[in-house]
Motif scaffolding. Sequence first.
Motif, PDB file in Angstrom:
ATOM      1  N   SER A 172      54.389   7.085  -0.047  1.00  0.00           N
ATOM      2  CA  SER A 172      55.108   6.000   0.513  1.00  0.00           C
ATOM      3  C   SER A 172      54.102   5.361   1.683  1.00  0.00           C
ATOM      4  O   SER A 172      53.454   6.045   2.514  1.00  0.00           O
ATOM      5  N   GLY A 173      54.212   4.061   1.390  1.00  0.00           N
ATOM      6  CA  GLY A 173      53.095   3.174   2.448  1.00  0.00           C
ATOM      7  C   GLY A 173      53.828   2.146   2.858  1.00  0.00           C
ATOM      8  O   GLY A 173      54.592   1.283   2.461  1.00  0.00           O
ATOM      9  N   LEU A 174      53.630   1.902   4.341  1.00  0.00           N
ATOM     10  CA  LEU A 174      53.876   0.692   5.099  1.00  0.00           C
ATOM     11  C   LEU A 174      53.038   0.054   5.487  1.00  0.00           C
ATOM     12  O   LEU A 174      51.729   0.455   6.144  1.00  0.00           O
ATOM     13  N   PHE A 175      52.692  -1.332   4.903  1.00  0.00           N
ATOM     14  CA  PHE A 175      51.488  -2.076   4.973  1.00  0.00           C
ATOM     15  C   PHE A 175      52.055  -3.460   5.901  1.00  0.00           C
ATOM     16  O   PHE A 175      52.806  -3.802   5.147  1.00  0.00           O
ATOM     17  N   THR A 176      51.561  -3.444   7.190  1.00  0.00           N
ATOM     18  CA  THR A 176      51.922  -4.406   8.039  1.00  0.00           C
ATOM     19  C   THR A 176      50.835  -5.320   8.884  1.00  0.00           C
ATOM     20  O   THR A 176      49.852  -4.558   9.236  1.00  0.00           O
ATOM     21  N   SER A 177      50.864  -6.545   8.857  1.00  0.00           N
ATOM     22  CA  SER A 177      49.933  -7.135   9.772  1.00  0.00           C
ATOM     23  C   SER A 177      50.659  -7.521  11.077  1.00  0.00           C
ATOM     24  O   SER A 177      50.007  -8.230  11.905  1.00  0.00           O
ATOM     25  N   THR A 178      51.945  -7.347  11.373  1.00  0.00           N
ATOM     26  CA  THR A 178      52.869  -7.898  12.501  1.00  0.00           C
ATOM     27  C   THR A 178      52.980  -6.650  13.497  1.00  0.00           C
ATOM     28  O   THR A 178      53.699  -7.133  14.219  1.00  0.00           O
ATOM     29  N   ASP A 179      52.719  -5.517  12.923  1.00  0.00           N
ATOM     30  CA  ASP A 179      53.523  -4.170  13.900  1.00  0.00           C
ATOM     31  C   ASP A 179      52.603  -3.049  13.822  1.00  0.00           C
ATOM     32  O   ASP A 179      51.524  -3.202  13.044  1.00  0.00           O
ATOM     33  N   ARG A 180      52.888  -2.306  14.860  1.00  0.00           N
ATOM     34  CA  ARG A 180      51.915  -1.065  14.844  1.00  0.00           C
ATOM     35  C   ARG A 180      52.774   0.204  15.020  1.00  0.00           C
ATOM     36  O   ARG A 180      52.523   0.803  16.086  1.00  0.00           O
ATOM     37  N   PRO A 181      53.631   0.212  14.035  1.00  0.00           N
ATOM     38  CA  PRO A 181      54.570   1.616  14.153  1.00  0.00           C
ATOM     39  C   PRO A 181      54.063   2.970  14.096  1.00  0.00           C
ATOM     40  O   PRO A 181      52.829   2.841  13.460  1.00  0.00           O
ATOM     41  N   GLU A 182      54.407   3.840  14.831  1.00  0.00           N
ATOM     42  CA  GLU A 182      53.944   5.250  14.514  1.00  0.00           C
ATOM     43  C   GLU A 182      54.535   5.809  13.332  1.00  0.00           C
ATOM     44  O   GLU A 182      55.620   5.406  12.886  1.00  0.00           O
TER      45      GLU A 182
END
Length: 623
Positions: A172-182
């Motif tokens: 599972s992958g979370l790809f985001t350019s607007t957040d830096r979640p742990e």
Amino acid sequence: MPSSPTEVSTTLFTPVDEEAAYAEAVARFLGSPCPEAVPVWVGGRADLLSAVRLAAGLYHGIARPEPYARGVLLGGDELPAGLRALMAPLALQWLDEKELSAELLQSAPGGRSLLVVAAYPRLTSDPVLEIVRRARPGEGRRVAFLTGRDAASLAWFTAKQFCRPAPGVDASGLFTSTDRPEALGAVEVYDDRALERRDIGAELLGRRWRRVLLQGHGRDDSVNLADFTVCGLNSEAPRRPDLLGPRCAYGPDCYKPNEKLIPLNRVSAVEIVLSSCNNGPFADAVAYDPKYQLMLNAIDGAARDVVAAPTVHDSARPENTAWMNAVAAGSPSVTGLNTAISGAQPDPAYWHFGMADDRGSEPRPVPQVPDPLVLSTSARLTAYLAGGLLPERHALRPRLTRFAGKVERWVTRQATAAEGEQAILRALSDDLQSLDHVISRQIVENPETEFTDCHAHFGLRSAVAPESVSEVRCPCGRPARQFVKRALVPTALDTVCTVCIRCGDMAYRTDGAPEVRVEAAGEEVRAGETLHARVRVRSERRGPVRIGMFVPRHLRSDCTVTPSASKIRAAAGQWHEAEFSLAVDAGAHPQAYYFTAFAVQDLGLSVARWDFGVLPAGGSAER
């Protein structure tokens, strides 16, 4: 790394071009106790044949999904008979499309309540908008949609609902350019730093994914991941010249680098969550020709489940955290996402395409609002710093200002999700206890401080709330009135006041501060003797309460208060007591005096007064 999704067989799906042959294949499939392949009507579309090959590496084995209680098929007479037959087991009861309404959802059984099936042109805001709005999390009714840009796409999407993810497809992958979640659990997080350093296109297209979330700015046609662009273009789909297209519709180039385009229909993922704005609009609310639409392109690809947003929303850290919790729990993404965002907007922000596997446990909900202690602390800091109570050169002002900056951050939804409610409360409590100690020491050293005068300061900026007036009894035993002075401006605090017919204004406390009562062994003491007093405290919140006692300036040199300050570990809602003694010097002037008890907790302040008289030492003669 898992094998390439193209290095697979296609034995799980049986593509069919002719409608009659498709109907016969569906009949055999539904009649077989152990079917080996799902028939797919591709309608001669080469892009769907490519998707069949891509999907074969994601799925292994066939199982009928758990049906929904009710189903509604829009425009069924426009679809092949074989497709209508394949859809039949997906709902326990099929209703006429004229019955589709928000009221239908409200009357549906709980759980898997309603399945709406339609080719995309039929998914218009009327009647679908109210269905999406009423599918609020927490009300126990789940809604799912099956769609496709045309009958062939819908047939392909329906076929995928009968397949199980293959063993080993668990990334599972979370790809985001607007957040830096742990990262939580097994979810791999790719934030803006990873987007700059790594070839995200190769990551997305070169692996098999169980669940993927794509978050960034965008519209119907694309999601921006730094220089990479997740693209909704399906080059095989027909162009509608009457509708606006994105830049590439009118020229050879994309508005982003062509080498960093990621075609969404080539992403090998069982579930794709599109967490940008407008990526799955209603058919009558599109910005661009559906040829370029992300949600439809995902459905044309390998995904069995697609979660999309029909309009704008403000998803951020809370929604990312909720999604990662849903992954860990094996529960539907749409439920976690809509629950998390419900504190920021009135309607659900996402709708689910696909039958949704909801056998997992319910994930832990993400807090919607800050803890009340964060909010009360913010209000008190605002009043102390912005309301003119503390002068610019006050010793505590720099520290309170820095603390206010921290609390201001903790008030946001993002901070609650990013740092965790319990971590915030621990840090907040540590700061509050330290500040309470400093304030109580300042009051002991100089009772005529701005803090002990705060009730008068706020009272000048307040008005009595008539409904709050009540009759009470002063600790001296005489009648008293208690009332709330409601702040007229946001830079003042409400105060609870108690006024006795004899003692006068004998108690004040800012709203939410501990309640303080004082009692003494008597109303008189002789000079040279000791008056014993008791302070009773009751707080709304469990935790330490700083208390102390002082006498007015004109008695201070002739009276010793022991102890001058103390700390009580209070249980919420319970009375606690502390003993104090006032040793009056033999040379004290005989007259009326008073002592004041105070309490400080979480920057909330309370004072209570007891009037007493000093008699001459040793029974001196009176005039």
